[in-house]
Design an enzyme around this catalytic site. Structure first.
Site, short mmCIF file in Angstrom:
data_model
loop_
_atom_site.label_atom_id
_atom_site.label_comp_id
_atom_site.label_asym_id
_atom_site.label_seq_id
_atom_site.Cartn_x
_atom_site.Cartn_y
_atom_site.Cartn_z
N SER A 211 0.81 -1.22 0.00
CA SER A 211 0.00 0.00 0.00
C SER A 211 0.84 1.27 0.00
CB SER A 211 -0.93 0.00 1.22
OG SER A 211 -0.20 -0.14 2.42
N HIS B 155 -1.08 5.80 6.86
CA HIS B 155 -0.43 5.76 5.55
C HIS B 155 -0.01 7.19 5.18
CE1 HIS B 155 -2.36 1.80 5.21
NE2 HIS B 155 -1.47 1.55 4.27
#
Length: 266
Positions: free
Chosen positions: A37, A246
């Site tokens: 990711s 993230h």
């Protein structure tokens, strides 16, 4: 000048020195971007709908590198949730043999980073729960991940033997100031220490294979979750939940891209 000499010179063939050949530009790279990711750009928004659950972002560092450097070919195979085995099985076989540049970010999911985040950084979790999750992540790092990285790196080297391979690490996700409301100071410090251990392992294993390591920790220094505002390059807990912890678009452009570019072009 004597008339006969003038006549001889006029009759002689004209000798021209060859013009200097223009310096040829370096051939454009044939680029493949692999990984999880963090390579896909989860957290940066602007997701390509064609990538579906892989959630590849047009603001990810692979897309930013492509836009800046104009490779002749570009394979963007990174996918949300990928571990080393997923990259080896699903992504490496797609890499063309004549690829000249590969970037790779993977390893966090092998350690159960997501489980550790839930155990340590969500509200109302206990220290015992957090410690157990980090103990398990550290065990996987010692006992499992070195062999998994070796296997993946060898497979990638065999698939694209002429490629320069740039393997990235991960940033510290969290600030360590006591005023941060995510987890506790001790949990944040231990979580960041796990990131250091993971990055150190990735650097050692990639060097054994002759790959280059892009260390992003310095670029993200001072930009971890907790800060808030434009200086925060890592999402804290947010919606949608899968973007939590993230890099934001600023982290992809300001943290990942410079380190990857230095390793890819230097």
């Amino acid at each position: 000048m004597h008339p006969r000499l003038l006549t001889a010179l006029a009759a002689a063939p004209l000798l021209l020195l060859p013009a200097a050949a223009p310096a040829s530009a370096a051939p454009a790279a044939r680029y493949a971007a692999l990984g999880d990711s963090y390579a896909a750009g989860v957290g940066a928004g602007a997701y390509d709908p064609v990538s579906a659950g892989c959630r590849r972002s047009t603001r990810s560092y692979p897309e930013l590198w492509r836009a800046a450097n104009g490779p002749a070919d570009f394979l963007f195979a990174a996918c949300n949730g990928a571990a080393t085995a997923d990259v080896e099985r699903d992504q490496v076989p797609r890499v063309p043999a004549d690829t000249t540049l590969v970037t790779l970010t993977v390893g966090g999911n092998d350690l159960g980073f997501g489980d550790a985040v839930v155990a340590c950084l969500q509200p109302l979790t206990t220290d015992a729960h957090c410690d157990a999750a980090l103990d398990e992540s550290e065990r996987r790092l010692r006992e499992e991940l070195p062999g998994r990285l070796d296997t993946l790196y060898r497979a990638l080297d065999a698939k694209a033997p002429a490629a320069r391979v740039v393997v990235t690490g991960y940033p510290h996700l969290l600030g360590t100031a006591a005023t941060c409301l995510i987890g506790t100071e001790a949990r944040r410090a231990r979580f960041n220490a796990l990131t250091d251990a993971l990055d150190d392992l990735i650097e050692r294993q990639s060097a054994k294979q002759g790959f280059r390591f892009a260390d992003v920790r310095a670029g993200f220094d001072g930009h971890g979750a907790c800060r808030g505002g434009p200086d925060e390059w890592i999402h804290p807990i947010t919606l949608p939940l899968w973007e939590s912890y993230h890099p934001k678009a600023a982290g992809q452009s300001g943290g990942y891209l410079p380190s990857v570019s230095d390793a890819a072009l230097g």
